[in-house]
Design a protein around this motif. Structure first.
Motif, PDB file in Angstrom:
ATOM      1  N   ILE A   1      14.205  -3.821   2.110  1.00 29.03           N
ATOM      2  CA  ILE A   1      14.170  -4.812   1.034  1.00 29.03           C
ATOM      3  C   ILE A   1      12.889  -4.590   0.237  1.00 29.03           C
ATOM      4  O   ILE A   1      11.793  -4.589   0.787  1.00 29.03           O
ATOM      5  CB  ILE A   1      14.212  -6.264   1.571  1.00 29.03           C
ATOM      6  N   VAL A   2      13.038  -4.407  -1.077  1.00 30.98           N
ATOM      7  CA  VAL A   2      11.919  -4.191  -1.989  1.00 30.98           C
ATOM      8  C   VAL A   2      11.691  -5.483  -2.763  1.00 30.98           C
ATOM      9  O   VAL A   2      12.632  -6.057  -3.316  1.00 30.98           O
ATOM     10  CB  VAL A   2      12.220  -3.037  -2.964  1.00 30.98           C
ATOM     11  N   SER A   3      10.440  -5.930  -2.831  1.00 30.46           N
ATOM     12  CA  SER A   3      10.102  -7.106  -3.645  1.00 30.46           C
ATOM     13  C   SER A   3       9.991  -6.664  -5.099  1.00 30.46           C
ATOM     14  O   SER A   3       9.093  -5.905  -5.445  1.00 30.46           O
ATOM     15  CB  SER A   3       8.759  -7.701  -3.217  1.00 30.46           C
TER      16      SER A   3
ATOM     17  N   ARG B   1      15.425   4.197 -13.039  1.00 33.46           N
ATOM     18  CA  ARG B   1      16.293   3.020 -13.104  1.00 33.46           C
ATOM     19  C   ARG B   1      17.424   3.336 -14.068  1.00 33.46           C
ATOM     20  O   ARG B   1      17.201   3.784 -15.187  1.00 33.46           O
ATOM     21  CB  ARG B   1      15.494   1.812 -13.589  1.00 33.46           C
ATOM     22  N   ILE B   2      18.642   3.132 -13.583  1.00 33.45           N
ATOM     23  CA  ILE B   2      19.809   3.371 -14.431  1.00 33.45           C
ATOM     24  C   ILE B   2      20.663   2.109 -14.488  1.00 33.45           C
ATOM     25  O   ILE B   2      20.686   1.323 -13.546  1.00 33.45           O
ATOM     26  CB  ILE B   2      20.653   4.564 -13.934  1.00 33.45           C
ATOM     27  N   PHE B   3      21.320   1.940 -15.609  1.00 30.85           N
ATOM     28  CA  PHE B   3      22.209   0.800 -15.806  1.00 30.85           C
ATOM     29  C   PHE B   3      23.645   1.302 -15.832  1.00 30.85           C
ATOM     30  O   PHE B   3      23.998   2.134 -16.661  1.00 30.85           O
ATOM     31  CB  PHE B   3      21.860   0.052 -17.095  1.00 30.85           C
TER      32      PHE B   3
ATOM     33  N   ILE C   1      16.725   6.802  -7.222  1.00 33.26           N
ATOM     34  CA  ILE C   1      17.479   6.203  -8.328  1.00 33.26           C
ATOM     35  C   ILE C   1      17.640   4.728  -7.999  1.00 33.26           C
ATOM     36  O   ILE C   1      18.021   4.381  -6.877  1.00 33.26           O
ATOM     37  CB  ILE C   1      18.894   6.820  -8.457  1.00 33.26           C
ATOM     38  N   GLU C   2      17.340   3.866  -8.963  1.00 35.34           N
ATOM     39  CA  GLU C   2      17.630   2.441  -8.798  1.00 35.34           C
ATOM     40  C   GLU C   2      18.831   2.135  -9.678  1.00 35.34           C
ATOM     41  O   GLU C   2      18.775   2.264 -10.897  1.00 35.34           O
ATOM     42  CB  GLU C   2      16.441   1.573  -9.210  1.00 35.34           C
ATOM     43  N   VAL C   3      19.935   1.758  -9.059  1.00 32.80           N
ATOM     44  CA  VAL C   3      21.171   1.473  -9.772  1.00 32.80           C
ATOM     45  C   VAL C   3      21.211  -0.010 -10.120  1.00 32.80           C
ATOM     46  O   VAL C   3      21.072  -0.863  -9.238  1.00 32.80           O
ATOM     47  CB  VAL C   3      22.405   1.847  -8.911  1.00 32.80           C
ATOM     48  N   MET C   4      21.398  -0.296 -11.395  1.00 29.40           N
ATOM     49  CA  MET C   4      21.489  -1.669 -11.877  1.00 29.40           C
ATOM     50  C   MET C   4      22.880  -1.872 -12.465  1.00 29.40           C
ATOM     51  O   MET C   4      23.300  -1.043 -13.249  1.00 29.40           O
ATOM     52  CB  MET C   4      20.446  -1.934 -12.957  1.00 29.40           C
ATOM     53  N   PRO C   5      23.600  -2.889 -12.192  1.00 31.92           N
ATOM     54  CA  PRO C   5      23.260  -3.900 -11.198  1.00 31.92           C
ATOM     55  C   PRO C   5      23.511  -3.385  -9.789  1.00 31.92           C
ATOM     56  O   PRO C   5      24.351  -2.521  -9.571  1.00 31.92           O
ATOM     57  CB  PRO C   5      24.189  -5.063 -11.525  1.00 31.92           C
ATOM     58  N   GLY C   6      22.763  -3.933  -8.851  1.00 32.37           N
ATOM     59  CA  GLY C   6      22.837  -3.487  -7.462  1.00 32.37           C
ATOM     60  C   GLY C   6      24.148  -3.809  -6.781  1.00 32.37           C
ATOM     61  O   GLY C   6      24.412  -3.305  -5.701  1.00 32.37           O
ATOM     62  N   ILE C   7      24.961  -4.621  -7.403  1.00 37.12           N
ATOM     63  CA  ILE C   7      26.252  -4.947  -6.803  1.00 37.12           C
ATOM     64  C   ILE C   7      27.326  -3.943  -7.219  1.00 37.12           C
ATOM     65  O   ILE C   7      28.503  -4.138  -6.947  1.00 37.12           O
ATOM     66  CB  ILE C   7      26.681  -6.393  -7.149  1.00 37.12           C
ATOM     67  N   ALA C   8      26.908  -2.873  -7.833  1.00 40.20           N
ATOM     68  CA  ALA C   8      27.836  -1.844  -8.297  1.00 40.20           C
ATOM     69  C   ALA C   8      28.088  -0.835  -7.179  1.00 40.20           C
ATOM     70  O   ALA C   8      27.693   0.321  -7.250  1.00 40.20           O
ATOM     71  CB  ALA C   8      27.263  -1.164  -9.535  1.00 40.20           C
TER      72      ALA C   8
ATOM     73  N   GLY D   1      19.485  -2.445  -7.149  1.00 43.68           N
ATOM     74  CA  GLY D   1      18.723  -3.573  -7.669  1.00 43.68           C
ATOM     75  C   GLY D   1      19.495  -4.330  -8.726  1.00 43.68           C
ATOM     76  O   GLY D   1      20.352  -3.777  -9.402  1.00 43.68           O
ATOM     77  N   GLY D   2      19.188  -5.582  -8.862  1.00 42.95           N
ATOM     78  CA  GLY D   2      19.779  -6.394  -9.916  1.00 42.95           C
ATOM     79  C   GLY D   2      20.970  -7.202  -9.450  1.00 42.95           C
ATOM     80  O   GLY D   2      21.873  -6.678  -8.813  1.00 42.95           O
ATOM     81  N   LEU D   3      20.945  -8.478  -9.740  1.00 42.86           N
ATOM     82  CA  LEU D   3      22.056  -9.399  -9.468  1.00 42.86           C
ATOM     83  C   LEU D   3      22.388  -9.546  -7.987  1.00 42.86           C
ATOM     84  O   LEU D   3      23.475  -9.987  -7.639  1.00 42.86           O
ATOM     85  CB  LEU D   3      23.309  -9.000 -10.252  1.00 42.86           C
ATOM     86  N   ILE D   4      21.476  -9.179  -7.101  1.00 44.64           N
ATOM     87  CA  ILE D   4      21.728  -9.313  -5.667  1.00 44.64           C
ATOM     88  C   ILE D   4      21.159 -10.650  -5.212  1.00 44.64           C
ATOM     89  O   ILE D   4      19.955 -10.866  -5.256  1.00 44.64           O
ATOM     90  CB  ILE D   4      21.124  -8.137  -4.883  1.00 44.64           C
ATOM     91  N   ASP D   5      22.064 -11.532  -4.798  1.00 41.14           N
ATOM     92  CA  ASP D   5      21.665 -12.898  -4.460  1.00 41.14           C
ATOM     93  C   ASP D   5      21.972 -13.314  -3.031  1.00 41.14           C
ATOM     94  O   ASP D   5      21.542 -14.379  -2.604  1.00 41.14           O
ATOM     95  CB  ASP D   5      22.366 -13.894  -5.401  1.00 41.14           C
TER      96      ASP D   5
END
Length: 185
Positions: A14-16, A107-109, A131-138, A155-159
């Motif tokens: 887990i990355v802050s 970071r990619i979208f 690679i950081e994939v945005m949104p992370g729920i993809a 990363g992104g939208l992970i709740d």
């Protein structure tokens, strides 16, 4: 250095991902890697020093940094400040950081299937360490990109915890999140 970062991420996935005052919460969390999403030239040296005192690695999102050039001089500045790596969407910045032996997260979208084709070309040209994939729920996209053999950070939208586990199960080595409840998983 990137092999060590990879080991840290696999041990503590887990990355802050922080902005503003969330930085201090990240320092007290069990997360071993911090993504500074809104660093600025005045505070980034002190933030990096405080993170290192807590044995945490810091990646600075150079595209979003205030007062820090989006060029090789900005990368050199961050390296001299002790940043453990940079995050960028820009292929040229990724290559410039790699030239200075600074680990990189591209970071990619993931917006649509055509966009993924251009992302694959961009990643091939930049050859980042992560690679950081945005949104992370993809999760479908994470599976497809994991065949490139470059470690992926979702990363992104992970709740939720289940979204963290889904990203990791899909092939991501780590998950970045601003949800500090998930930092204690």
């Amino acid at each position: 250095m990137s092999k060590k970062i990879y080991e840290i991420l696999t041990d503590s996935p887990i990355v802050s991902a922080v902005k503003n005052d969330m930085f201090f919460k990240a320092l007290d969390s069990p997360c071993k890697v911090i993504f500074l999403l809104n660093a600025n030239i005045l505070s980034v040296p002190e933030q990096i020093e405080k993170a290192h005192q807590k044995d945490k690695k810091v990646f600075v999102h150079i595209d979003l940094a205030e007062g820090i050039g989006k060029d090789s001089a900005g990368i050199e500045f961050l390296s001299k400040c002790g940043a453990d790596g940079i995050i960028s969407t820009k292929t040229g910045l990724i290559r410039a950081a790699k030239d200075k032996n600074l680990p990189t997260v591209q970071r990619i979208f993931a917006l649509d299937s055509q966009g993924i084709l251009s992302v694959v070309e961009s990643v091939k040209n930049a050859n980042p360490e992560f690679i950081e994939v945005m949104p992370g729920i993809a999760f479908k996209i994470i599976k497809r990109l994991s065949s490139m053999k470059i470690p992926i950070i979702a990363g992104g939208l992970i709740d939720t915890k289940s979204e963290v586990f889904s990203a990791l199960d899909s092939g991501a080595v780590a998950v970045s999140t601003g949800n500090n409840d998930l930092w204690y998983m």
